[in-house]
Design a protein around this motif. Sequence first.
Motif, PDB file in Angstrom:
ATOM      1  N   THR A  54       0.822  -1.202  -0.007  1.00  0.00           N
ATOM      2  CA  THR A  54      -0.163   0.032   0.039  1.00  0.00           C
ATOM      3  C   THR A  54       0.901   1.183  -0.131  1.00  0.00           C
ATOM      4  N   MET A  55       0.465   2.317   0.021  1.00  0.00           N
ATOM      5  CA  MET A  55       1.014   3.790  -0.343  1.00  0.00           C
ATOM      6  C   MET A  55       1.625   3.886   1.101  1.00  0.00           C
ATOM      7  N   THR A  56       0.814   3.738   2.173  1.00  0.00           N
ATOM      8  CA  THR A  56       1.386   3.766   3.434  1.00  0.00           C
ATOM      9  C   THR A  56       2.480   3.000   3.728  1.00  0.00           C
ATOM     10  N   GLU A  57       2.525   1.738   3.282  1.00  0.00           N
ATOM     11  CA  GLU A  57       3.663   0.893   3.634  1.00  0.00           C
ATOM     12  C   GLU A  57       4.778   1.186   2.851  1.00  0.00           C
ATOM     13  N   TYR A  58       4.614   1.614   1.530  1.00  0.00           N
ATOM     14  CA  TYR A  58       5.663   1.997   0.592  1.00  0.00           C
ATOM     15  C   TYR A  58       6.412   3.350   1.352  1.00  0.00           C
ATOM     16  N   ARG A  59       5.678   4.147   2.008  1.00  0.00           N
ATOM     17  CA  ARG A  59       6.112   5.415   2.697  1.00  0.00           C
ATOM     18  C   ARG A  59       6.980   5.225   3.856  1.00  0.00           C
ATOM     19  N   LEU A  60       6.675   4.143   4.668  1.00  0.00           N
ATOM     20  CA  LEU A  60       7.384   3.646   5.726  1.00  0.00           C
ATOM     21  C   LEU A  60       8.450   2.957   5.416  1.00  0.00           C
ATOM     22  N   LEU A  61       8.586   2.049   4.579  1.00  0.00           N
ATOM     23  CA  LEU A  61       9.823   1.588   4.152  1.00  0.00           C
ATOM     24  C   LEU A  61      10.705   2.434   3.412  1.00  0.00           C
ATOM     25  N   CYS A  85      13.848   4.942  14.178  1.00  0.00           N
ATOM     26  CA  CYS A  85      12.628   5.985  13.803  1.00  0.00           C
ATOM     27  C   CYS A  85      11.451   5.696  14.917  1.00  0.00           C
ATOM     28  N   SER A  86      11.091   6.886  15.573  1.00  0.00           N
ATOM     29  CA  SER A  86      10.084   6.830  16.441  1.00  0.00           C
ATOM     30  C   SER A  86       8.613   6.478  15.836  1.00  0.00           C
ATOM     31  N   ARG A  87       7.731   6.167  16.663  1.00  0.00           N
ATOM     32  CA  ARG A  87       6.167   5.952  15.893  1.00  0.00           C
ATOM     33  C   ARG A  87       5.751   7.140  15.566  1.00  0.00           C
ATOM     34  N   PRO A  99       0.516  11.765   7.116  1.00  0.00           N
ATOM     35  CA  PRO A  99       0.654  13.049   7.426  1.00  0.00           C
ATOM     36  C   PRO A  99      -0.541  14.091   7.773  1.00  0.00           C
ATOM     37  N   ASP A 100      -1.699  13.618   7.103  1.00  0.00           N
ATOM     38  CA  ASP A 100      -2.952  14.439   7.611  1.00  0.00           C
ATOM     39  C   ASP A 100      -3.689  13.636   8.262  1.00  0.00           C
ATOM     40  N   SER A 101      -3.432  12.507   9.104  1.00  0.00           N
ATOM     41  CA  SER A 101      -4.293  11.818   9.861  1.00  0.00           C
ATOM     42  C   SER A 101      -4.190  12.440  11.076  1.00  0.00           C
ATOM     43  N   ASP A 102      -5.221  11.982  11.797  1.00  0.00           N
ATOM     44  CA  ASP A 102      -5.435  11.998  13.263  1.00  0.00           C
ATOM     45  C   ASP A 102      -5.316  10.678  13.989  1.00  0.00           C
ATOM     46  N   ALA A 103      -4.860   9.824  13.350  1.00  0.00           N
ATOM     47  CA  ALA A 103      -4.694   8.495  13.936  1.00  0.00           C
ATOM     48  C   ALA A 103      -3.658   8.259  14.986  1.00  0.00           C
ATOM     49  N   LEU A 104      -3.838   7.488  15.930  1.00  0.00           N
ATOM     50  CA  LEU A 104      -2.802   7.256  17.133  1.00  0.00           C
ATOM     51  C   LEU A 104      -1.636   6.701  16.577  1.00  0.00           C
ATOM     52  N   GLU A 105      -0.536   6.808  17.235  1.00  0.00           N
ATOM     53  CA  GLU A 105       0.737   6.223  17.053  1.00  0.00           C
ATOM     54  C   GLU A 105       0.790   4.772  16.690  1.00  0.00           C
ATOM     55  N   ARG A 106      -0.137   4.141  17.545  1.00  0.00           N
ATOM     56  CA  ARG A 106      -0.132   2.541  17.455  1.00  0.00           C
ATOM     57  C   ARG A 106      -0.358   2.034  16.074  1.00  0.00           C
ATOM     58  N   VAL A 107      -1.034   2.903  15.232  1.00  0.00           N
ATOM     59  CA  VAL A 107      -1.669   2.590  14.038  1.00  0.00           C
ATOM     60  C   VAL A 107      -0.356   2.035  13.020  1.00  0.00           C
ATOM     61  N   ILE A 108       0.639   2.617  13.492  1.00  0.00           N
ATOM     62  CA  ILE A 108       2.031   2.267  12.736  1.00  0.00           C
ATOM     63  C   ILE A 108       2.513   0.829  13.089  1.00  0.00           C
ATOM     64  N   ASP A 109       2.113   0.345  14.292  1.00  0.00           N
ATOM     65  CA  ASP A 109       2.470  -0.949  14.460  1.00  0.00           C
ATOM     66  C   ASP A 109       1.726  -1.991  13.548  1.00  0.00           C
ATOM     67  N   THR A 110       0.211  -1.681  13.067  1.00  0.00           N
ATOM     68  CA  THR A 110      -0.480  -2.388  12.144  1.00  0.00           C
ATOM     69  C   THR A 110       0.251  -2.526  10.916  1.00  0.00           C
ATOM     70  N   HIS A 111       0.709  -1.259  10.456  1.00  0.00           N
ATOM     71  CA  HIS A 111       0.879  -0.977   9.025  1.00  0.00           C
ATOM     72  C   HIS A 111       2.444  -1.912   8.865  1.00  0.00           C
ATOM     73  N   ARG A 149       5.898  -6.224   7.209  1.00  0.00           N
ATOM     74  CA  ARG A 149       6.753  -7.218   7.754  1.00  0.00           C
ATOM     75  C   ARG A 149       6.281  -8.657   6.816  1.00  0.00           C
ATOM     76  N   ARG A 150       4.923  -8.894   7.245  1.00  0.00           N
ATOM     77  CA  ARG A 150       4.491 -10.167   6.781  1.00  0.00           C
ATOM     78  C   ARG A 150       4.620 -10.411   4.960  1.00  0.00           C
ATOM     79  N   LYS A 151       4.360  -9.222   4.278  1.00  0.00           N
ATOM     80  CA  LYS A 151       4.647  -9.114   2.971  1.00  0.00           C
ATOM     81  C   LYS A 151       6.250  -9.469   2.564  1.00  0.00           C
ATOM     82  N   LEU A 152       7.113  -8.800   3.178  1.00  0.00           N
ATOM     83  CA  LEU A 152       8.469  -8.897   3.046  1.00  0.00           C
ATOM     84  C   LEU A 152       8.972 -10.342   3.501  1.00  0.00           C
ATOM     85  N   GLU A 153       8.443 -10.900   4.589  1.00  0.00           N
ATOM     86  CA  GLU A 153       8.846 -12.359   5.037  1.00  0.00           C
ATOM     87  C   GLU A 153       8.302 -13.226   4.042  1.00  0.00           C
TER      88      GLU A 153
END
Length: 116
Positions: free
Chosen positions: A45-52, A63-65, A74-86, A91-95
């Motif tokens: 996904t684009m989010t996964e791409y940006r993280l990688l 890098c911190s959450r 960048p424009d989201s009001d999501a909590l920091e823990r949403v990064i764990d899910t992404h 990780r699952r895809k790379l594995e």
Amino acid sequence: MVARVKAVLRRAGTQTTGQPLRLSGVELDPLAVRVRVLGQRLDVTMTEYRLLEHLLRHRGRVCSRAELLEVALPDSDALERVIDTHLWNLRRKLEGAGQPNIIQTVRGVGFRLADE
């Protein structure tokens, strides 16, 4: 608000070069917005791409959450823990593509890429 403005200015200051980013068998092409693992295309996904991309550009650094959240959503009001899910999905895809344990968790701090 101040943190968002700083993040926008920080992102505006980074230039994307045409050079692919590589680590082990993972290659990220910023111009084509494409990820390849061991020569095979990996659908992310684009989010996964940006993280990688951020982790590859800042390899060797934890890098911190909050930092990753600002980069990926960048424009989201999501909590920091949403990064764990992404990152879990990435990780699952790379594995599945033959690159396990490339993203490491640093307890209490954040995430980094494994050394080559």
